[in-house]
Design a protein around this motif. Structure first.
Motif, PDB file in Angstrom:
ATOM      1  N   SER A  25     -20.367  -9.341 -26.777  1.00  0.00           N
ATOM      2  CA  SER A  25     -19.355  -8.867 -25.847  1.00  0.00           C
ATOM      3  C   SER A  25     -19.641  -7.402 -25.541  1.00  0.00           C
ATOM      4  O   SER A  25     -20.461  -6.769 -26.184  1.00  0.00           O
ATOM      5  CB  SER A  25     -17.964  -9.003 -26.460  1.00  0.00           C
ATOM      6  OG  SER A  25     -17.844  -8.155 -27.579  1.00  0.00           O
ATOM      7  N   GLY A  26     -18.960  -6.869 -24.574  1.00  0.00           N
ATOM      8  CA  GLY A  26     -19.138  -5.455 -24.277  1.00  0.00           C
ATOM      9  C   GLY A  26     -19.868  -5.243 -22.968  1.00  0.00           C
ATOM     10  O   GLY A  26     -20.779  -5.988 -22.623  1.00  0.00           O
ATOM     11  N   ARG A  27     -19.461  -4.219 -22.284  1.00  0.00           N
ATOM     12  CA  ARG A  27     -20.021  -3.954 -20.961  1.00  0.00           C
ATOM     13  C   ARG A  27     -21.267  -3.091 -21.007  1.00  0.00           C
ATOM     14  O   ARG A  27     -21.886  -2.858 -19.984  1.00  0.00           O
ATOM     15  CB  ARG A  27     -18.962  -3.279 -20.086  1.00  0.00           C
ATOM     16  CG  ARG A  27     -17.795  -4.199 -19.744  1.00  0.00           C
ATOM     17  CD  ARG A  27     -16.727  -3.445 -18.971  1.00  0.00           C
ATOM     18  NE  ARG A  27     -16.045  -2.486 -19.812  1.00  0.00           N
ATOM     19  CZ  ARG A  27     -15.073  -1.676 -19.381  1.00  0.00           C
ATOM     20  NH1 ARG A  27     -14.727  -1.705 -18.118  1.00  0.00           N
ATOM     21  NH2 ARG A  27     -14.489  -0.843 -20.209  1.00  0.00           N
ATOM     22  N   THR A  28     -21.623  -2.616 -22.206  1.00  0.00           N
ATOM     23  CA  THR A  28     -22.776  -1.734 -22.302  1.00  0.00           C
ATOM     24  C   THR A  28     -23.870  -2.361 -23.145  1.00  0.00           C
ATOM     25  O   THR A  28     -24.592  -1.662 -23.857  1.00  0.00           O
ATOM     26  CB  THR A  28     -22.361  -0.385 -22.894  1.00  0.00           C
ATOM     27  OG1 THR A  28     -21.754  -0.600 -24.178  1.00  0.00           O
ATOM     28  CG2 THR A  28     -21.400   0.338 -21.975  1.00  0.00           C
ATOM     29  N   ASN A  76     -25.941 -10.964 -21.616  1.00  0.00           N
ATOM     30  CA  ASN A  76     -25.510 -10.286 -22.849  1.00  0.00           C
ATOM     31  C   ASN A  76     -25.939 -11.075 -24.089  1.00  0.00           C
ATOM     32  O   ASN A  76     -25.168 -11.232 -25.038  1.00  0.00           O
ATOM     33  CB  ASN A  76     -23.989 -10.095 -22.867  1.00  0.00           C
ATOM     34  CG  ASN A  76     -23.537  -8.883 -22.079  1.00  0.00           C
ATOM     35  OD1 ASN A  76     -24.289  -8.360 -21.250  1.00  0.00           O
ATOM     36  ND2 ASN A  76     -22.336  -8.433 -22.310  1.00  0.00           N
TER      37      ASN A  76
END
Length: 124
Positions: A25-28, A76
């Motif tokens: 998960s996570g946008r970066t 991702n």
């Protein structure tokens, strides 16, 4: 907060191949260095390999030439392709992520996020 979920483990025979996946998960995600570790029963957790945010890879001597780590930033997801599996590869496999900068990522202490692990069993 980063969540990691491994999948793809199972029971195989020696010489077989298996691919593990680790969804993050996570946008970066593109900035994470992603590592793979394993822990056999009764043994300490062992470094398998890692892939940097730039795509560079490093492997332990025990898997070099047999295992390949790759990443799909659009999904991702990081992968661990395991070929020519041996009974000694039997372990729980963990993926890990770090947003920190280190000179080496071979140590588990470099990582601040961990998945729950997936069991790989290689029969002889």
């Amino acid at each position: 907060q980063v969540q990691l979920v491994e999948s793809g483990g199972g029971l195989v025979q020696a010489g077989d191949s298996l691919r593990l996946s680790c969804a993050a998960s996570g946008r970066t995600f593109t900035t994470y260095t992603m590592g793979w570790f394993r822990q056999a029963r009764g043994k300490e957790r062992e470094f398998v390999g890692y892939i940097s945010w730039g795509g560079g890879t490093i492997y332990s001597d025990s898997v070099n030439g047999r295992f390949t780590i790759s990443r799909d930033n659009a999904k991702n997801t990081v992968y661990l392709q395991m070929n020519s599996l041996k009974p000694e590869d039997t372990a729980v496999y963990y993926c890990a992520a770090t947003t920190r900068s280190y000179s080496t990522y071979r140590s588990s202490s470099a990582y601040n996020y961990w998945g729950q692990g997936t069991q790989v069993t290689v029969s002889s």
